[in-house]
Design a protein around this motif. Structure first.
Motif: not given
Length: 666
Positions: A409, A427-430, A444-447, A450, A470
């Motif tokens: 992470n 995360t996307l925001d990070e 970068v994880k996202l749905k 997004d 995800e």
């Protein structure tokens, strides 16, 4: 297929690509268990007993029905077996079993004509019903080809007329490996050839005003199978037809391989809303097939209500004519190659989560394909070695293999003193807000949703970026597929690792394992067969890491995305089989499973070989009692040899070709 024809047909092989919507077909009466229309997706299997063994066949049929089969198929290779179907049916009815029976016919039209007067349905294979396959390449003029169709009409019409008279249904079942020389000469070994093989017979039926048809397009290669069924539906719709579909991956094999390969082929089509009956072809007892088919089908029993409840938040359903993507041929999505490791022309990568393991013990890596030797203080890579391990916020206290990439992470990764082979998961925001990124690789994880967000619009794109996709949707595959379509629309070539999470509310470890193989095989396989995905990440708490690893590589193998082991194209056995397929398959596997990348066909009789082996490198085919014929591709190289020596002879052929390696002891 001609691209102009593709453009004309584009968009009609399923109702929607972003919602689950079952394709409604014509209802066909099969005894008292109708198929198609609004009926449930039916379950079926096939007996493995000698059809002349009446009691054995009856007993096995009962076990199959008790396991969930709604139709029972029985081989009828000659008139005597076809006639004995009457006694089998009589005995079943006397014992209170009214299950519809299906006669399986290949080279014997006269047997089909007898069986059609007895059973509720007959199956014919257009590739060998009216043709003898010699693997001849013939240049037909249009007039000669039409002459061949007239010959087939004359040979096939009597069966159609009998079926009409007796109210018997028919499956026209094309198999990839048994296309006729006529079809092969004009269309080649292609999905289009498979479709045209069936359509020739369907058009004869329609000309004779007979419509009690079910159609199948089977292949041992799930990729070919999926393309053929899609093209079949497109072709039928263009000609005003909507016959029910029988789904199956032929010669899927046994165990994990058979389940995953079946899920990739059958599950992909079920996700598209296609399929009215399912047969899972395993080299196991036939009563073991029905529970697997039921597990695949049950996921769709409640899908209608899910779609209805989500319509207010979803679009009206993207259709294939809106896309550049061609669903009839495999083409991997174009991406850049990030850090010379993922995307581009690299094989899809595998990620596993080890964050909840004992990170003081290097032996935990064995389940991820890295075998630690304490004596030598070194790792040996197995054939199925993962590419990334995810440690979340935990730090291992031992040295890892030098070629294994670690994921942490983002906030934990920031604190690492040595970031060699270590990469951040944001995360996307990070990722949008923080400028302290890796120069090598950033995940970068996202749905899927997004992609329409302001944060996605603010992403700084460079070739270190990889998405981890995800989903929380109950319609997870179509949810993730819609993301790939939108990436295509936006012209984005970022590599994507597809992540799926599974939890199973059962203490039965075997059932959990099977469901993981089936669900992940469907969800991830459906994307991979269309060329979507540069890596896969299966998260399944409560299931052993070694099973997750094996499942991931099994899915990549079944989709032909990444070959990591020997592939066995093994038929499920039937009354024609000339040896014990289960024992023989295990025997061959025990001595050849280290031959990475080879495809070995194991067929019980000539009906399923050599043609049915399709693209196998070598074949082991029953040719008589205790007699085996060995094939190199589709060429018989050793005929009618004693079964006791056959495996040694097969290994000898592999060695002659320079394809044998000695097995290493790790």
């Amino acid at each position: 297929m001609d691209m102009d024809a593709v453009k004309l047909l584009h968009g009609r092989y399923c109702n929607s690509l972003t919602e689950y919507s079952r394709f409604v077909t014509r209802e066909v009466a099969i005894g008292d268990v109708p198929m198609g229309g609004n009926n449930p997706i039916r379950i079926q299997s096939m007996t493995t007993t000698d059809t002349m063994d009446t009691i054995g066949t009856v007993e096995q049929s009962i076990r199959m029905v008790d396991a969930g089969c709604e139709y029972v198929r029985i081989t009828a290779p000659s008139i005597k077996e076809a006639q004995n179907l009457a006694e089998i049916k009589k005995q079943l009815r006397m014992r209170g079993y009214t299950v519809p029976l299906v006669a399986d016919i290949h080279f014997t039209p006269n047997a089909a004509e007898v069986a059609a007067r007895i059973v509720e349905k007959v199956r014919v294979n257009p590739g060998n019903y009216a043709d003898k396959k010699k693997f001849d390449q013939i240049d037909y003029t249009d007039a000669q080809y039409q002459g061949e169709l007239s010959r087939i009409y004359q040979k096939f019409a009597p069966l159609v007329k009998i079926c009409k008279e007796y109210g018997t249904a028919m499956r026209i079942g094309t198999n990839h490996g048994s296309l006729s020389d006529r079809i092969m000469s004009r269309y080649g070994d292609t999905p289009q050839g498979m479709v045209e093989s069936a359509m020739e017979f369907i058009r004869i039926c329609e000309d004779l005003n007979y419509n009690s048809l079910v159609i199948s397009m089977k292949s041992s290669n799930p990729q070919v199978m999926v393309q053929a069924y899609r093209l079949l539906v497109e072709t039928m719709v263009a000609e005003g037809m909507n016959y029910p579909l029988h789904l199956g991956v032929t010669e899927a094999g046994d165990g994990e391989d058979g389940r995953i390969k079946s899920a990739v082929g059958i599950g992909t089509l079920l996700e598209d809303g296609l399929g009215d009956t399912v047969r899972v072809s395993l080299t196991e007892e036939p009563e073991a097939e029905a529970p697997v088919a039921i597990a695949l089908v049950e996921r769709y029993s409640s899908r209608k209500s899910l779609v209805e409840s989500q319509k207010s938040t979803q679009d009206s359903g993207l259709k294939t004519q809106d896309l550049q993507h061609n669903p009839y041929e495999y083409k991997r999505r174009h991406t850049y190659e990030a850090n010379a490791f993922i995307g581009g022309h690299m094989v899809p990568r595998v990620v596993v989560d080890l964050s909840n393991k004992n990170l003081k013990d290097p032996a935990i890596l064995s389940d991820a394909g890295y075998l630690y030797s304490p004596l030598l203080d070194k790792y040996n890579m197995a054939e199925q070695s993962v590419d990334f391990v995810y440690f979340a916020d935990e730090l291992p206290s031992f040295n890892l293999p030098g070629n294994l990439k670690q994921l942490y992470n983002y906030k934990t990764w920031l604190k690492l003193a040595d970031k060699t082979m270590c990469h951040p998961l944001f995360t996307l925001d990070e990722y949008v807000q923080d400028a302290d990124r890796s120069s090598a690789l950033n995940l970068v994880k996202l749905k899927p949703a997004d992609i329409d967000s302001d944060a996605f619009g603010a992403l700084p794109f460079d070739q270190s970026l990889v998405f981890v996709l995800e989903t929380e949707s109950a319609l997870g595959m179509t949810d993730q597929r819609s993301f790939f379509f939108k990436m295509e629309e936006l012209g984005l070539d970022v590599p994507v690792i597809v992540k799926r999470e599974y939890s199973f509310p059962t203490d039965d470890s075997e059932l959990k394992t099977q469901n993981l193989q089936l669900y992940a095989g469907t969800d991830l396989g459906a994307l991979l067969v269309d060329g979507f995905g540069d890596g896969i990440w299966i998260d399944a708490p409560g299931i052993e890491t070694k099973i997750i690893t094996s499942t991931a590589f099994g899915i990549l193998q079944a989709t032909r995305s990444r070959i990591s082991k020997t592939e066995y194209i093994s038929c499920p056995s039937c009354g024609r089989t000339l040896f014990d397929l289960m024992i023989t398959t295990q025997m061959i596997r025990s001595r050849t499973s280290h031959l990475k990348g080879l495809k070995i066909g194991i067929m019980g009789c000539i009906v399923n070989g050599p043609g049915e082996m399709a693209d196998a490198d070598y074949g082991y085919v029953g040719s008589g009692t205790d007699k085996i014929t060995l094939y190199r591709g589709k060429e018989a190289v050793k005929k009618n040899i004693n079964s006791a020596n056959a495996l040694d002879e097969l290994i000898g052929i592999i060695k002659e070709d320079g394809n044998w390696v000695e097995q290493e002891n790790i």
